[in-house]
Design a protein around this motif. Structure first.
Motif, mmCIF file in Angstrom:
data_model
loop_
_atom_site.group_PDB
_atom_site.id
_atom_site.type_symbol
_atom_site.label_atom_id
_atom_site.label_comp_id
_atom_site.label_asym_id
_atom_site.label_seq_id
_atom_site.Cartn_x
_atom_site.Cartn_y
_atom_site.Cartn_z
ATOM 1 N N ARG A 114 53.836 30.838 32.761
ATOM 2 C CA ARG A 114 53.113 31.930 33.652
ATOM 3 C C ARG A 114 53.510 33.343 32.903
ATOM 4 N N THR B 231 46.899 24.131 32.599
ATOM 5 C CA THR B 231 46.667 24.677 31.340
ATOM 6 C C THR B 231 47.931 24.505 30.347
ATOM 7 N N HIS C 291 37.080 28.098 33.893
ATOM 8 C CA HIS C 291 36.788 29.156 34.495
ATOM 9 C C HIS C 291 35.431 29.116 35.466
ATOM 10 N N TRP D 160 40.775 25.760 40.591
ATOM 11 C CA TRP D 160 41.998 26.200 40.981
ATOM 12 C C TRP D 160 43.123 26.372 39.733
ATOM 13 N N LEU D 161 43.625 27.594 39.660
ATOM 14 C CA LEU D 161 44.794 27.909 38.899
ATOM 15 C C LEU D 161 45.604 28.743 39.336
ATOM 16 N N ASP E 196 48.512 31.591 40.718
ATOM 17 C CA ASP E 196 49.103 32.699 40.395
ATOM 18 C C ASP E 196 49.740 32.776 39.135
ATOM 19 N N ASP F 235 49.116 32.059 36.241
ATOM 20 C CA ASP F 235 48.598 31.484 34.930
ATOM 21 C C ASP F 235 47.921 32.483 34.016
ATOM 22 N N TYR G 200 45.668 32.550 32.067
ATOM 23 C CA TYR G 200 44.210 32.414 31.967
ATOM 24 C C TYR G 200 43.314 32.399 33.103
ATOM 25 N N ARG G 201 44.247 32.831 34.571
ATOM 26 C CA ARG G 201 43.222 32.802 35.558
ATOM 27 C C ARG G 201 42.569 34.242 35.581
ATOM 28 N N ARG G 202 41.224 34.179 36.144
ATOM 29 C CA ARG G 202 40.761 35.406 36.210
ATOM 30 C C ARG G 202 41.038 35.878 37.653
ATOM 31 N N ARG G 203 41.278 37.296 37.465
ATOM 32 C CA ARG G 203 41.722 37.831 38.688
ATOM 33 C C ARG G 203 40.481 38.405 39.742
#
Length: 308
Positions: free
Chosen positions: A145, A262, A293, A298-299, A301, A303, A305-308
């Protein structure tokens, strides 16, 4: 002392840290009886008993406790000597650790830029990240993370991703909503710390039912037993993604949302060696987003590579 080998000293440290011959043997990738024989040989050569052991427990003797820090220091000096020799010869390899997944073409992609040594100790994500941070490894493929990277002063790039599926009884292989699944959380936080963090948030965000277990059943035969007892499909962990299913169970795609895990390649922020940084580029350039993406992905919080 003439017969004492560094290998035996490493075995002593592993058993002392695990206090379990079975787990130590798994960590060292050797057979349990062989490990026990090597420890007995070391005790004989040293002239002291290092462990008190019976069928139920293993503990350090006073002599073992006294010798453990000196043994660790000796092994650190031996490792430092080996590293110095490799630097002098210009052939120091890049040490890479992993959890259970590596790119199939890793050696082909890195052979032109560096000699990569894949570490034999297969450990959980949090352990491998810690080993990079303390210098035991140069790189590791693991799940991290953003807060882990900040706390350990690490950098990361995306190297792989798994779309997790569910395993179920019956013959229905159709899609199943994430909220209609079960996700397992193991009481063994030493082995399953990263998975538990991931699984807890998956349950919270999607409505999947969290089931606490204490039998190591996140993977392996015990996992399949949990599936058979469950009234719902059970999310499969990354460690079980490629395990063949028994004939009475089926795989089902998870949707609304699709659940992704990931894999990061991590290295120290302070790293300046061109060989290590070249391996990072060789393994991560051109990877793309690996489908993480998409609109229904779902990824968790945190991560990276998670897009905000």
């Amino acid at each position: 002392m003439a017969g004492v080998e560094l290998r035996q000293l490493r075995y002593f440290v592993a058993v002392a840290e695990e206090l379990n011959f079975g787990r130590a043997a798994q960590r060292l990738l050797i057979a349990g009886p062989s490990l026990s024989q090597q420890i007995k040989a070391l005790e004989r050569d040293l002239g002291v008993r290092l462990f008190d052991r019976d069928r139920r427990s293993v503990s350090l003797t006073p002599a073992g406790s006294a010798l453990l820090p000196h043994t660790r220091a000796l092994l650190e000096r031996a490792d430092d000597l080996q590293r110095r020799a490799r630097r002098l010869s210009g052939s120091e390899p890049v040490r890479l650790g992993y959890v259970n997944w590596l790119p199939a073409d890793l050696i082909a992609r890195t052979s032109a830029v560096a000699q990569v040594h894949i570490d034999a100790w297969v450990a959980p994500s949090h352990s491998q990240a810690a080993r990079v941070a303390d210098g035991s490894l140069d790189l590791a493929v693991c799940w991290v993370r953003t807060e882990d990277l900040e706390q350990r002063n690490l950098r990361a790039r995306l190297i792989g991703a798994d779309r997790l599926h569910a395993v179920a009884t019956g013959d229905d292989t159709g899609e199943v909503a994430a909220g209609d699944t079960v996700v397992l959380l193991d009481d063994d936080i030493t082995s399953w710390s990263s998975w538990n963090v991931y699984a807890e948030q998956l349950a919270k965000d999607t409505g999947a039912r969290a089931l606490h277990i204490s039998d190591g059943g996140v993977t392996g035969p015990a996992f399949f037993d949990h599936v058979r007892r469950s009234g719902r499909p059970v999310i499969n962990s990354p460690k079980g993604q490629t395990t063949p299913l028994p004939p009475d169970l089926v795989q089902r795609p998870v949707v609304t949302p699709q659940v992704h895990w990931t894999w990061s390649l991590v290295w120290r922020r302070s790293e300046v060696r061109t060989s290590v940084l070249a391996v990072v580029d060789a393994l991560c350039d051109g990877v793309g987003d690996l489908g993480i993406h998409g609109p229904d992905v779902w990824l968790p919080d945190g991560d990276p590579y998670r897009r905000r």
